[in-house]
Scaffold this motif. Structure first.
Motif, PDB file in Angstrom:
ATOM      1  N   LEU A 301       0.828  -1.203   0.000  1.00  0.00           N
ATOM      2  CA  LEU A 301       0.000   0.000   0.000  1.00  0.00           C
ATOM      3  C   LEU A 301       0.866   1.258   0.000  1.00  0.00           C
ATOM      4  CD1 LEU A 301      -2.671   1.620   0.522  1.00  0.00           C
ATOM      5  CD2 LEU A 301      -2.329   1.142   2.948  1.00  0.00           C
ATOM      6  N   THR A 302       1.829   1.331   0.903  1.00  0.00           N
ATOM      7  CA  THR A 302       2.671   2.531   0.954  1.00  0.00           C
ATOM      8  C   THR A 302       3.503   2.671  -0.317  1.00  0.00           C
ATOM      9  OG1 THR A 302       4.506   1.426   2.122  1.00  0.00           O
ATOM     10  CG2 THR A 302       2.772   2.430   3.473  1.00  0.00           C
ATOM     11  N   ALA A 303       3.936   1.546  -0.875  1.00  0.00           N
ATOM     12  CA  ALA A 303       4.721   1.603  -2.109  1.00  0.00           C
ATOM     13  C   ALA A 303       3.891   2.169  -3.251  1.00  0.00           C
ATOM     14  CB  ALA A 303       5.238   0.213  -2.463  1.00  0.00           C
ATOM     15  N   ALA A 304       2.633   1.747  -3.337  1.00  0.00           N
ATOM     16  CA  ALA A 304       1.764   2.231  -4.413  1.00  0.00           C
ATOM     17  C   ALA A 304       1.493   3.721  -4.267  1.00  0.00           C
ATOM     18  CB  ALA A 304       0.456   1.449  -4.401  1.00  0.00           C
ATOM     19  N   LEU A 305       1.304   4.188  -3.040  1.00  0.00           N
ATOM     20  CA  LEU A 305       1.053   5.610  -2.820  1.00  0.00           C
ATOM     21  C   LEU A 305       2.294   6.438  -3.166  1.00  0.00           C
ATOM     22  CD1 LEU A 305      -0.938   5.383   0.537  1.00  0.00           C
ATOM     23  CD2 LEU A 305      -1.861   5.905  -1.727  1.00  0.00           C
TER      24      LEU A 305
END
Length: 378
Positions: A301-305
């Motif tokens: 999730l953090t990587a995608a953001l």
């Protein structure tokens, strides 16, 4: 983007509080925010052992505490504008909590954030016309209409309450939660508002003539409605404490699309880019239990953001303990909590929250301490 219209600000408000407290704001913010959210029931409970709460915060080296300040119809102190809504008349529960928790045992200042819950079940009971209505004509018991939030009495009172909290406590941040416009936005007034803001003649329709409730246009409009309310709150905060309220951060809780995180959740009114035009920070609901996600998914999730170009310094990853629905008392395992918290602080995230305090067991505290305050770091 849908144009924001009708976001008027009333300048003469009942904010001034002669009993305003001195600011608990630290001289400088922490480099890494490690925060715990305290439920409203904990905040207003006379039996809460604040020494024990403070000890738990010390145990995990928390730098910030989020105190739930209640709703505009059920407040944690005597709000001068509406004293009849106080949870316990004559007691300032927020002041009690803030004094107990604003610094660690070693004297290090903690940030105090205050949460406003946007639900209004009691006001809706008193006046059903305030409620949002779904596409089938069902009236909500908790959620005000989009029109009420954008330009009506409910939105005005939320802005007033934020200002009252800012004037009295000078918190680090005001955080709005439960602004989830995923269903009840189809009443007659909301239809008029939709047409005005979008210049469309009608709702998007399916081939059978029913409203296309999943239309991206509706999601864009809902996000602009939420942004409109946030604009009202921001303007109100800017005026408190002789203008020093500009320093109070405005945050909004948002849901997650786990399959396409960068898209946000426009269906709930949570287009991240739109809200970040008004809010200083988004508190992202990293609730892995109800959706059966793993801690590894949190790092994805953090990587995608980050890949989508979001300013990660303006996002807080809020790890929820709920295993099922919010009314389910079961929680994720301590190991899952530790893993999710560890992976939340990735790809540029420097602010991680754990919620709620009431669901933390001794095992959860130990697991969290192993991540945030391992031996040899204090």
């Amino acid at each position: 983007m849908v144009a924001l219209v009708g976001v008027g600000v009333v300048l003469a408000r009942p904010w001034v509080d002669e009993d305003a407290l001195p600011s608990f704001r630290p001289a400088a913010p922490p480099e890494e925010v490690r925060s715990i959210s305290l439920d409203f029931d904990v905040v207003v409970d006379d039996e809460t052992d604040w020494d024990a709460v403070a000890a738990r915060l010390d145990e995990v080296d928390a730098t910030t505490v989020h105190l739930n300040a209640g709703r505009i119809e059920f407040t944690a102190f005597d709000w001068p504008a509406y004293p009849q809504y106080a949870a316990e008349p004559g007691t300032d529960h927020l002041a009690v909590a803030a004094r107990a928790l604003h610094e660690s045992q070693d004297g290090v200042a903690r940030q105090i954030n205050l949460i406003i819950d946007a639900y209004t079940p009691e006001l809706i009971k008193e006046d059903p016309s305030l409620a949002g209505i779904d596409a089938n004509g069902v009236r909500s018991t908790h959620v005000a209409s989009a029109t009420q939030l954008m330009r009506g009495e409910v939105g005005e009172r939320i802005a007033d309450y934020a200002a009252a909290l800012g004037e009295r406590y000078d918190p680090n941040a005001i955080e709005l939660t439960e602004l989830n416009l995923d269903r009840f936005t189809f009443g007659e007034e909301d239809f008029d508002l939709f047409r005005e803001m979008t210049q469309e003649a009608d709702w998007p329709r399916n081939e059978d003539g029913t409203i296309d409730t999943g239309s991206p246009l509706i999601g864009t409009w809902r996000s602009d409605v939420v942004a409109g309310l946030l604009s009202r709150v921001r303007a109100a905060l800017d005026e408190v404490r002789e203008g020093r309220g500009e320093q109070i951060e405005l945050s909004a809780d948002v849901r997650v699309d786990w399959t396409d995180p960068a898209a946000g959740r426009p269906d709930s009114g949570h287009d991240y880019s739109t809200l970040l035009e008004v809010a200083d920070r988004l508190v992202v609901w990293v609730y892995i239990g109800p959706v059966q996600r793993s801690p590894d998914d949190v790092e994805s999730l953090t990587a995608a953001l980050a890949e989508a170009g979001y300013d990660m310094s303006r996002l807080t990853m809020s790890v929820g303990l709920w295993k099922g629905r919010a009314d389910d008392p079961t929680s994720i395992e301590p190991g899952e909590l530790a893993g999710a918290v560890r992976r939340a602080a990735t790809n540029g995230i420097t602010s991680v929250n754990v919620t709620p305090y009431s669901m933390m067991s001794a095992e959860h505290w130990a697991a969290l301490a192993a991540v945030w305050n391992p031996p040899g770091t204090s």
